[in-house]
Design a protein around this motif. Structure first.
Motif, PDB file in Angstrom:
ATOM      1  N   LYS A 281      82.170  36.548  62.598  1.00 53.63           N
ATOM      2  CA  LYS A 281      82.551  36.201  61.246  1.00 53.63           C
ATOM      3  C   LYS A 281      81.803  37.076  60.241  1.00 53.63           C
ATOM      4  O   LYS A 281      80.681  37.500  60.480  1.00 53.63           O
ATOM      5  CB  LYS A 281      82.257  34.720  60.975  1.00 53.63           C
ATOM      6  N   LYS A 282      82.435  37.299  59.099  1.00 52.23           N
ATOM      7  CA  LYS A 282      81.857  38.200  58.111  1.00 52.23           C
ATOM      8  C   LYS A 282      80.658  37.592  57.415  1.00 52.23           C
ATOM      9  O   LYS A 282      79.677  38.296  57.126  1.00 52.23           O
ATOM     10  CB  LYS A 282      82.923  38.593  57.089  1.00 52.23           C
ATOM     11  N   TYR A 283      80.718  36.281  57.140  1.00 55.66           N
ATOM     12  CA  TYR A 283      79.674  35.663  56.344  1.00 55.66           C
ATOM     13  C   TYR A 283      78.802  34.677  57.121  1.00 55.66           C
ATOM     14  O   TYR A 283      77.812  34.208  56.590  1.00 55.66           O
ATOM     15  CB  TYR A 283      80.290  34.941  55.129  1.00 55.66           C
ATOM     16  N   TRP A 284      79.135  34.343  58.358  1.00 55.29           N
ATOM     17  CA  TRP A 284      78.336  33.371  59.082  1.00 55.29           C
ATOM     18  C   TRP A 284      78.556  33.490  60.590  1.00 55.29           C
ATOM     19  O   TRP A 284      79.532  34.066  61.045  1.00 55.29           O
ATOM     20  CB  TRP A 284      78.654  31.941  58.643  1.00 55.29           C
ATOM     21  N   SER A 285      77.622  32.927  61.323  1.00 58.01           N
ATOM     22  CA  SER A 285      77.739  32.815  62.772  1.00 58.01           C
ATOM     23  C   SER A 285      76.938  31.599  63.211  1.00 58.01           C
ATOM     24  O   SER A 285      76.067  31.102  62.473  1.00 58.01           O
ATOM     25  CB  SER A 285      77.225  34.073  63.476  1.00 58.01           C
ATOM     26  N   MET A 286      77.222  31.122  64.402  1.00 55.70           N
ATOM     27  CA  MET A 286      76.511  29.952  64.891  1.00 55.70           C
ATOM     28  C   MET A 286      76.450  29.982  66.416  1.00 55.70           C
ATOM     29  O   MET A 286      77.280  30.615  67.080  1.00 55.70           O
ATOM     30  CB  MET A 286      77.196  28.653  64.447  1.00 55.70           C
ATOM     31  N   ASN A 287      75.476  29.309  66.970  1.00 52.98           N
ATOM     32  CA  ASN A 287      75.400  29.095  68.408  1.00 52.98           C
ATOM     33  C   ASN A 287      74.600  27.835  68.677  1.00 52.98           C
ATOM     34  O   ASN A 287      73.694  27.473  67.922  1.00 52.98           O
ATOM     35  CB  ASN A 287      74.802  30.299  69.139  1.00 52.98           C
ATOM     36  N   SER A 342      75.133  41.931  52.136  1.00 48.95           N
ATOM     37  CA  SER A 342      74.988  42.825  53.285  1.00 48.95           C
ATOM     38  C   SER A 342      73.535  43.095  53.632  1.00 48.95           C
ATOM     39  O   SER A 342      73.222  43.458  54.770  1.00 48.95           O
ATOM     40  CB  SER A 342      75.696  44.157  52.998  1.00 48.95           C
ATOM     41  N   LYS A 343      72.625  42.896  52.675  1.00 50.62           N
ATOM     42  CA  LYS A 343      71.224  43.190  52.903  1.00 50.62           C
ATOM     43  C   LYS A 343      70.365  41.951  53.103  1.00 50.62           C
ATOM     44  O   LYS A 343      69.142  42.049  53.208  1.00 50.62           O
ATOM     45  CB  LYS A 343      70.664  44.006  51.735  1.00 50.62           C
ATOM     46  N   ALA A 387      62.248  19.708  65.578  1.00 55.04           N
ATOM     47  CA  ALA A 387      61.723  20.865  64.846  1.00 55.04           C
ATOM     48  C   ALA A 387      62.837  21.537  64.062  1.00 55.04           C
ATOM     49  O   ALA A 387      64.005  21.536  64.479  1.00 55.04           O
ATOM     50  CB  ALA A 387      61.083  21.862  65.804  1.00 55.04           C
ATOM     51  N   ASN A 388      62.451  22.110  62.935  1.00 58.58           N
ATOM     52  CA  ASN A 388      63.388  22.865  62.111  1.00 58.58           C
ATOM     53  C   ASN A 388      62.671  24.092  61.575  1.00 58.58           C
ATOM     54  O   ASN A 388      61.532  24.014  61.108  1.00 58.58           O
ATOM     55  CB  ASN A 388      63.920  22.015  60.951  1.00 58.58           C
ATOM     56  N   SER A 389      63.342  25.238  61.663  1.00 55.59           N
ATOM     57  CA  SER A 389      62.753  26.474  61.160  1.00 55.59           C
ATOM     58  C   SER A 389      63.800  27.266  60.390  1.00 55.59           C
ATOM     59  O   SER A 389      64.988  27.262  60.738  1.00 55.59           O
ATOM     60  CB  SER A 389      62.200  27.323  62.308  1.00 55.59           C
ATOM     61  N   SER A 390      63.341  27.937  59.346  1.00 58.23           N
ATOM     62  CA  SER A 390      64.209  28.775  58.515  1.00 58.23           C
ATOM     63  C   SER A 390      63.553  30.137  58.355  1.00 58.23           C
ATOM     64  O   SER A 390      62.329  30.228  58.158  1.00 58.23           O
ATOM     65  CB  SER A 390      64.434  28.145  57.138  1.00 58.23           C
ATOM     66  N   THR A 391      64.354  31.179  58.461  1.00 62.71           N
ATOM     67  CA  THR A 391      63.862  32.540  58.269  1.00 62.71           C
ATOM     68  C   THR A 391      64.825  33.295  57.368  1.00 62.71           C
ATOM     69  O   THR A 391      66.035  33.026  57.350  1.00 62.71           O
ATOM     70  CB  THR A 391      63.735  33.286  59.610  1.00 62.71           C
ATOM     71  N   VAL A 392      64.290  34.240  56.650  1.00 65.44           N
ATOM     72  CA  VAL A 392      65.109  35.102  55.799  1.00 65.44           C
ATOM     73  C   VAL A 392      64.656  36.543  55.996  1.00 65.44           C
ATOM     74  O   VAL A 392      63.458  36.816  56.121  1.00 65.44           O
ATOM     75  CB  VAL A 392      65.001  34.690  54.316  1.00 65.44           C
ATOM     76  N   GLU A 393      65.597  37.440  56.078  1.00 62.32           N
ATOM     77  CA  GLU A 393      65.327  38.862  56.257  1.00 62.32           C
ATOM     78  C   GLU A 393      66.044  39.631  55.162  1.00 62.32           C
ATOM     79  O   GLU A 393      67.253  39.467  54.972  1.00 62.32           O
ATOM     80  CB  GLU A 393      65.785  39.318  57.637  1.00 62.32           C
ATOM     81  N   VAL A 394      65.282  40.477  54.451  1.00 61.51           N
ATOM     82  CA  VAL A 394      65.827  41.218  53.316  1.00 61.51           C
ATOM     83  C   VAL A 394      65.614  42.704  53.557  1.00 61.51           C
ATOM     84  O   VAL A 394      64.480  43.155  53.752  1.00 61.51           O
ATOM     85  CB  VAL A 394      65.145  40.795  51.996  1.00 61.51           C
ATOM     86  N   TRP A 399      64.568  52.069  54.610  1.00 57.53           N
ATOM     87  CA  TRP A 399      63.326  52.299  55.326  1.00 57.53           C
ATOM     88  C   TRP A 399      62.340  51.135  55.234  1.00 57.53           C
ATOM     89  O   TRP A 399      61.247  51.204  55.788  1.00 57.53           O
ATOM     90  CB  TRP A 399      62.646  53.562  54.811  1.00 57.53           C
ATOM     91  N   ILE A 400      62.701  50.030  54.550  1.00 56.11           N
ATOM     92  CA  ILE A 400      61.792  48.904  54.417  1.00 56.11           C
ATOM     93  C   ILE A 400      62.564  47.591  54.523  1.00 56.11           C
ATOM     94  O   ILE A 400      63.610  47.413  53.892  1.00 56.11           O
ATOM     95  CB  ILE A 400      60.994  48.970  53.096  1.00 56.11           C
ATOM     96  N   THR A 401      62.032  46.671  55.366  1.00 54.94           N
ATOM     97  CA  THR A 401      62.629  45.353  55.564  1.00 54.94           C
ATOM     98  C   THR A 401      61.534  44.299  55.494  1.00 54.94           C
ATOM     99  O   THR A 401      60.475  44.437  56.132  1.00 54.94           O
ATOM    100  CB  THR A 401      63.332  45.260  56.924  1.00 54.94           C
ATOM    101  N   LEU A 402      61.766  43.251  54.726  1.00 57.49           N
ATOM    102  CA  LEU A 402      60.839  42.133  54.616  1.00 57.49           C
ATOM    103  C   LEU A 402      61.423  40.918  55.328  1.00 57.49           C
ATOM    104  O   LEU A 402      62.640  40.705  55.324  1.00 57.49           O
ATOM    105  CB  LEU A 402      60.574  41.792  53.148  1.00 57.49           C
TER     106      LEU A 402
END
Length: 654
Positions: A281-287, A342-343, A387-394, A399-402
């Protein structure tokens, strides 16, 4: 003005790094050099690519041979050091099969043997087999008078058959077996707390089998897999003594004339495993994944002993115990990933794990024909974790990812214990509960200022309110850094990691510090020469409270302190000579310098200093050194035959 790439290099080129545990060099053979052209031979519509290495291994061990057998255990003998065979259909449409792959290692006399096989016919079937045999030897410790040891062989095999692979529906069938057998030696004390100690020979017989049936399907954009399996375990080990023995203490008149202990332990664990995946999917995925196992065990102990007691009178001791245990366990997790831009990638995962153990047992014992009061015991233990965990990647720039995240978990533990005489009413004790909550934060950055340079920095800080064990993580932090530089001819990498944990509770306290540093580099200027070098250092120190008894009296409170500083370095080089011969030489050096002092004296304290305290002080560190040079020669006799010879020596100093 300097280019942006140079600016980024100046800003991020310096990073503290190092990490890696110490390791020793692997055996010099087999070789990985080919014995025939990489494309193989063509016959009857198939391509054959094969390589087999038959050789003789020479072994000579000095010093502590039991140490050698427990860690390496290679012996003299002829063996198939390695073998590989690949048969592939040239068109992809063979009559009975399209591919056969066989790989072997150490067959014949090696203590660690393995073989794998794959046979596949496109769109119809795929069969995979794995076989492994491990000969394990655990030497007797000197503190046990040389009477605690085991010398067994463990054999494992897995078989998987997939029907209609890579279609919208495929069916899976599987079988596995894990067995362990061989002799073992242990001891038992009879017939009372002041009695003698006697050696006992055991016949180890353990076996676990598993049958599997499952399917994979693709429906409405989802991929679903379901697996149901039946797992059975049995142990029928026995301990037998038929001749009179006087025991280890010759000043004790207690003797053992006969002994028989049979402890069959059988169980079954049928389980389900279900997976659900949605991707593309373009905007989401799940498993999501779910598993459930209904474990059950039944056990019997039938033990009898006869001999003379500590005053020289004939005596008999008969013991019997039987019972059952149930351990159902369920776990599941659901993960959603959202891509608003996209980022930016946002991921949330929720997981649940629930395990329960319950059962009862009956125990009775006859001493010289007199029944000691039988007891009935019941135990229950339940652990539920949510347990619940949330992560974000920007991705700020190419050349740089947070990235960052937050984790919260709630673990609830409940237990009940009950022990009563058979004639007494059953009165369970109140349920004891405890809740442990974890809060943890992670963050990091991944940089690539140059095409050949990669930098990773990660950190985690966590806190729990009621850790279950004194050594569990309470207030902890973990820092990790890694930098890697790659070019066509060479590669260099360095990393560093530190893990700190402090755990103080009402009964005792515990703290540990771990720091790891590593660096390695490789240089391959041509196909005829290459060199690899690595270095690592691992520092560990821990300090915890202990209580122990010495002689008669109350418990003594003290501290357990341990320090380890392991340095490991390796150097390997390969040379090609006259296009027909290859020479490899290497050297490995592993050393634990401990705390650097000749005499171990640390912060261990006692309320009443004693010989036990001195013994603890001497065990605060264990300096040792292991050196291992090696050399290997490989000569190509014909395009399909190579002659190999290798030599390796290892020396350990404690």
């Amino acid at each position: 003005m300097k280019p942006p790439a140079m600016k980024r290099l100046l800003i991020f080129a310096v990073v503290a790094c190092v990490a890696c545990t110490a390791f020793a060099q692997t055996p010099v053979a087999p070789t990985d050099l080919p014995t025939e052209p990489t494309r193989g031979d063509n016959t009857s519509g198939y391509n054959f690519l094969q390589s087999f290495e038959l050789g003789y291994r020479f072994e000579s061990a000095g010093g502590d041979t039991d140490m050698y057998r427990s860690t390496v255990n290679y012996t003299d003998g002829l063996r198939l050091l390695s073998g590989s065979l690949a048969i592939q259909s040239r068109t992809g449409h063979g009559k009975w099969f399209d591919e056969i792959l066989i790989n072997t290692l150490g067959l014949g006399n090696d203590p660690y043997e393995s073989a794998t096989l794959r046979i596949e016919k496109n769109k119809w079937y795929r069969y995979d087999m794995t076989w492994r045999s491990d000969a394990f030897f655990d030497p007797a410790l000197t503190t046990a008078y040389g009477e605690h040891q085991i010398n067994t062989v463990r054999r494992l095999q897995d078989h998987d058959l997939t029907l209609f692979p890579r279609k919208w529906l495929d069916v899976m069938l599987g079988y596995s077996r894990d067995s362990q057998s061989g002799p073992a030696l242990s001891t038992i004390q009879l017939f009372d707390p002041t009695g003698n100690e006697f050696p006992l020979l055991s016949d180890i017989r353990r076996q676990q089998t598993e049958y599997r049936l499952g399917a994979n399907a693709k429906l409405a954009g989802f991929r679903i897999n379901v697996l149901h399996a039946w797992q059975d375990y049995k142990e029928d080990s026995e301990q037998v003594l038929t001749t009179t023995t006087l025991g280890n203490n010759l000043n004790n008149v207690t003797q053992l004339d006969s002994f028989l202990s049979s402890q069959p332990n059988h169980g079954t664990s049928p389980y389900w495993r279900v997976g659900l995946f949605r991707e593309g999917k373009k905007y989401w995925s799940m498993n999501g994944r779910f598993s459930y196992v209904a474990g059950r065990r039944d056990f019997i102990l039938d033990e009898g002993a006869s001999g003379l007691n500590r005053i020289g009178s004939p005596t008999q001791l008969l013991s019997q115990a039987f019972g059952n245990a149930n351990r159902p366990a369920a776990s599941g997790n659901l993960t959603f990933s959202i891509f608003p831009l996209s980022k930016i990638v946002f991921t949330n995962q929720t997981s649940v794990n629930n395990i329960r153990m319950s059962g009862s047992n009956f125990f009775e014992q006859y001493f010289d024909g007199t029944l000691i009061a039988p007891t009935i015991a019941f135990n229950y233990l339940g652990i539920l974790t949510i347990a619940n965990s949330s992560t974000v990647e920007v991705h700020l720039k190419p050349w740089i990812t947070l990235h960052g995240g937050y984790t919260y978990s709630d673990r609830r533990i409940g237990s009940e214990e009950m022990q009563t005489a058979a004639a007494s009413p059953i009165a369970p004790l109140p349920t004891i509960t405890q809740t442990n909550r974890l809060n943890a934060v992670t963050f990091g950055v991944r940089l690539r200022p140059l095409k050949a340079l990669t930098v990773n920095l990660d950190a985690e800080i966590g806190e729990t309110n009621k850790p279950i064990y004194p050594i569990s993580e309470k207030n902890y932090q973990a820092l990790h850094g890694r930098v890697e530089y790659r070019r066509k001819l060479w590669r260099a990498m360095a990393s560093a990691r530190s893990d700190y944990n402090n755990n103080s509770i009402s009964l005792t306290s515990f703290a540990s510090h771990t720091r790891q540093y590593s660096a390695d580099a490789s240089w391959t200027p041509s196909e005829r020469f290459s060199i690899d070098a690595s270095y690592s250092r691992l520092h560990v120190d821990s300090l915890g409270g202990i209580s122990y008894f010495v002689g008669v009296g109350s418990a003594i409170a003290g501290e357990s302190y341990y320090v380890s500083n392991i340095h490991a370095a390796t150097l390997m080089a390969r040379f090609a000579v006259a296009k027909r011969a290859d020479i490899s030489v290497g050297y490995s050096h592993v050393q634990d310098v401990g705390d650097g002092r000749a005499t171990a004296v640390g912060p261990l304290t006692d309320v009443a200093p004693s010989l036990a305290a001195s013994a603890f002080a001497s065990a605060q560190t264990f300096p040792l050194r292991f050196l291992s040079p090696s050399a290997k020669l490989s000569v190509r006799i014909t395009p399909k035959i190579r002659w190999n010879a290798g030599y390796q020596i290892g020396r350990a100093h404690v």
